[in-house]
Write an enzyme that holds these catalytic residues in place. Structure first.
Site, PDB file in Angstrom:
ATOM      1  N   SER A 258       0.934  -1.288  -0.095  1.00 29.56           N
ATOM      2  CA  SER A 258       0.171   0.085  -0.096  1.00 29.56           C
ATOM      3  C   SER A 258       0.886   1.251   0.018  1.00 29.56           C
ATOM      4  O   SER A 258       2.104   1.233  -0.294  1.00 29.56           O
ATOM      5  CB  SER A 258      -0.890   0.029   1.016  1.00 29.56           C
ATOM      6  OG  SER A 258      -0.025   0.198   2.450  1.00 29.56           O
TER       7      SER A 258
ATOM      8  N   THR B  31      -0.958   1.139  -6.372  1.00 26.06           N
ATOM      9  CA  THR B  31      -1.224   0.703  -5.503  1.00 26.06           C
ATOM     10  C   THR B  31      -2.473   0.980  -4.821  1.00 26.06           C
ATOM     11  O   THR B  31      -3.168   1.480  -5.590  1.00 26.06           O
ATOM     12  CB  THR B  31       0.015   0.594  -4.436  1.00 26.06           C
ATOM     13  OG1 THR B  31      -0.059  -0.133  -3.220  1.00 26.06           O
ATOM     14  CG2 THR B  31       0.315   2.103  -4.035  1.00 26.06           C
ATOM     15  N   TYR B  32      -2.711   1.136  -3.378  1.00 25.35           N
ATOM     16  CA  TYR B  32      -3.904   1.557  -3.012  1.00 25.35           C
ATOM     17  C   TYR B  32      -3.605   2.546  -1.931  1.00 25.35           C
ATOM     18  O   TYR B  32      -2.207   2.364  -1.103  1.00 25.35           O
ATOM     19  CB  TYR B  32      -4.848   0.530  -2.643  1.00 25.35           C
ATOM     20  CG  TYR B  32      -4.320  -0.457  -1.594  1.00 25.35           C
ATOM     21  CD1 TYR B  32      -4.696  -0.313  -0.239  1.00 25.35           C
ATOM     22  CD2 TYR B  32      -3.741  -1.475  -2.162  1.00 25.35           C
ATOM     23  CE1 TYR B  32      -4.032  -1.204   0.621  1.00 25.35           C
ATOM     24  CE2 TYR B  32      -2.918  -2.465  -1.102  1.00 25.35           C
ATOM     25  CZ  TYR B  32      -3.157  -2.493   0.202  1.00 25.35           C
ATOM     26  OH  TYR B  32      -2.775  -3.293   1.170  1.00 25.35           O
TER      27      TYR B  32
ATOM     28  N   GLY C 151       5.403  -2.697   1.212  1.00 20.84           N
ATOM     29  CA  GLY C 151       5.456  -3.848   0.470  1.00 20.84           C
ATOM     30  C   GLY C 151       6.384  -3.786  -1.018  1.00 20.84           C
ATOM     31  O   GLY C 151       7.446  -3.037  -0.706  1.00 20.84           O
ATOM     32  N   SER C 152       5.919  -4.182  -1.955  1.00 22.94           N
ATOM     33  CA  SER C 152       6.723  -4.301  -3.230  1.00 22.94           C
ATOM     34  C   SER C 152       6.956  -2.864  -3.928  1.00 22.94           C
ATOM     35  O   SER C 152       8.048  -2.590  -4.274  1.00 22.94           O
ATOM     36  CB  SER C 152       5.967  -4.990  -4.213  1.00 22.94           C
ATOM     37  OG  SER C 152       4.976  -4.728  -4.672  1.00 22.94           O
ATOM     38  N   ALA C 153       6.048  -2.047  -3.384  1.00 23.14           N
ATOM     39  CA  ALA C 153       6.342  -0.444  -3.729  1.00 23.14           C
ATOM     40  C   ALA C 153       7.256   0.100  -3.127  1.00 23.14           C
ATOM     41  O   ALA C 153       7.773   1.030  -3.625  1.00 23.14           O
ATOM     42  CB  ALA C 153       5.025   0.405  -3.299  1.00 23.14           C
TER      43      ALA C 153
END
Length: 128
Positions: free
Chosen positions: A25, A57-58, A73-75
């Site tokens: 996120s 993403t969100y 996360g991956s972001a």
């Protein structure tokens, strides 16, 4: 007909956290979320000004008044602390809403991720 329009933009925010092992996120200071008309779990696009990365993403709530922009996360792999980013969201808007004067919410940020201004349009680009 509906058009896919820019709905919200937070312009030139600095990344304050990169949390690789947090659930994915982007945590955004609640003051910034509200100013840009963004809500929790809304899809956002993030454009990294420093390295050209673009990803989706969100949004989740970050601590109000903190200036937080946390890529999770991956972001977290897409930016480094201090990188400047543009956060945007889009919406489907019908012709009647557009004719009635529908406008996006554009929020401009200072060096501390505090709001320095608002606009409801992107200025016409001109030659310099």
């Amino acid at each position: 007909m509906q058009r896919h329009m820019l709905k919200s933009k937070i312009h030139r925010a600095a990344v304050t956290h990169c949390e690789l092992h947090y659930e994915g996120s982007c945590a955004i200071d609640e003051d910034l979320l509200e100013a840009a008309n963004l809500i929790e779990n809304e899809r956002i696009d993030i454009w990294n000004i420093n390295n050209g990365e673009r990803f989706s993403t969100y949004a989740i709530k970050g601590e109000r008044g903190s200036g937080m922009i946390s890529l999770n996360g991956s972001a977290a792999r897409r930016a480094q602390l201090g990188d400047l980013v543009i956060i945007a969201a889009f919406a489907m808007v019908d012709e009647a809403e557009l004719q009635a004067g529908w406008k996006p919410k554009l929020v401009f940020i200072d060096e501390g991720n505090k709001i320095k201004g608002h606009r409801d349009h992107v200025p016409t680009q001109t030659w310099t």
